[in-house]
Scaffold this motif. Structure first.
Motif, PDB file in Angstrom:
ATOM      1  N   GLY A 102      55.239  18.920  15.651  1.00 40.85           N
ATOM      2  CA  GLY A 102      54.133  18.997  14.710  1.00 40.85           C
ATOM      3  C   GLY A 102      53.799  17.693  14.030  1.00 40.85           C
ATOM      4  N   LEU A 103      54.470  16.616  14.396  1.00 41.75           N
ATOM      5  CA  LEU A 103      54.237  15.319  13.776  1.00 41.75           C
ATOM      6  C   LEU A 103      53.390  14.430  14.666  1.00 41.75           C
ATOM      7  CD1 LEU A 103      57.848  14.551  12.476  1.00 41.75           C
ATOM      8  CD2 LEU A 103      55.966  15.550  11.185  1.00 41.75           C
ATOM      9  N   TYR A 104      52.631  13.531  14.035  1.00 42.65           N
ATOM     10  CA  TYR A 104      51.910  12.509  14.780  1.00 42.65           C
ATOM     11  C   TYR A 104      52.901  11.465  15.311  1.00 42.65           C
ATOM     12  CZ  TYR A 104      47.667  14.415  12.651  1.00 42.65           C
ATOM     13  OH  TYR A 104      46.658  15.247  12.249  1.00 42.65           O
ATOM     14  N   ALA A 105      52.457  10.691  16.278  1.00 38.09           N
ATOM     15  CA  ALA A 105      53.337   9.681  16.881  1.00 38.09           C
ATOM     16  C   ALA A 105      53.812   8.676  15.842  1.00 38.09           C
ATOM     17  CB  ALA A 105      52.593   8.965  18.009  1.00 38.09           C
ATOM     18  N   SER A 106      52.912   8.262  14.944  1.00 40.04           N
ATOM     19  CA  SER A 106      53.294   7.312  13.896  1.00 40.04           C
ATOM     20  C   SER A 106      54.320   7.914  12.941  1.00 40.04           C
ATOM     21  CB  SER A 106      52.061   6.872  13.107  1.00 40.04           C
ATOM     22  OG  SER A 106      51.406   8.002  12.526  1.00 40.04           O
TER      23      SER A 106
END
Length: 256
Positions: A102-106
């Protein structure tokens, strides 16, 4: 509903709950497996944990168990705590596997190093308490025992004290991670952290007074590392949030 239609929000929620349950079960099984491997040495593990107190006791001093089943349950509790610490990397891996999709790559690039640093710092805090704080505090406190008073510490109360101190120093050593996260998400700036430094000094000694024995020595042993780690967090946060030279030059050129 056709086979090609996307899953509803309720189905997605249920699938997340099932995955969470699976991750929790795996983490619990890992802790239990380590516990079963160590349970045969439960008494030795407790003796190792009690070594700082045993070394500080007078020649005729010893530890006692006032509870009927204390001599059995206290070593079991210590072994379970050690089992959790040994299995902690796997437990955190399960938590990371659940949250990462659920997290963005950054966000993943930032979260993984912070998670690793938080675990390492927590263990360093516990080691600092065990090797530095416990011998110093126990020797200092036991030296004030009046003549003719037999120093006998209950093993259950000793375990409660150790757990509280471990938690206090473990959390204290997380200060650089907390500072970096607060700056990175924009809750507070590095300049503001420097501005509130006098309040942090007072707060550090208040925290030291609350979570350590009632003596000035142990209060300093918690407050001083907290302040040093706070300063380290400010430095690290400043380095992370500092604008790259190339970007800074480009912005300056555009402003001309």
């Amino acid at each position: 509903m056709s086979a090609s239609s996307p899953p509803s929000s309720e189905e997605t929620f249920i699938s997340h709950l099932i995955e969470l349950r699976t991750r929790l079960i795996r983490a619990i099984i890992a802790v239990l497996v380590v516990f079963l491997c160590l349970v045969n040495w439960a008494r030795d593990i407790y003796t190792l944990l009690a070594q700082p107190m045993l070394a500080a006791l007078p020649h005729d001093g010893h530890m006692i168990a006032t509870d009927v089943a204390g001599a059995f349950f206290v070593p079991m509790k210590v072994t379970l705590m050690v089992s959790f610490l040994i299995a902690l990397p796997y437990v955190l891996y399960q938590a990371w596997s659940f949250v990462a999709p659920g997290l963005y790559a950054s966000e993943r690039k930032l979260t993984a190093p912070l998670l690793f640093a938080s675990v390492v710092l927590f263990f360093i805090g516990m080691a600092f308490a065990f090797f530095i704080v416990f011998p110093t505090v126990f020797t200092f406190v036991n030296a004030f025992a009046p003549k003719g008073v037999a120093v006998m510490t209950d093993i259950d109360k000793y375990l409660s004290f150790v757990m509280t101190t471990f938690l206090a120093f473990g959390v204290t050593f997380e200060v650089p991670v907390i500072v970096v996260v607060l700056v990175k998400v924009g809750i507070v700036s590095v300049a503001k952290l420097k501005e509130i430094r006098p309040y942090v000094v007072v707060g550090a000694f208040v925290v030291g007074a609350i979570f350590t024995p009632p003596d000035i020595l142990s209060q300093f042993l918690l407050a001083v590392p907290l302040l040093l780690l706070y300063e380290a967090g400010i430095i690290i946060a400043g380095l992370i949030t500092r604008q790259p030279p190339a970007e800074s030059t480009a912005l300056t050129g555009n402003g001309k």
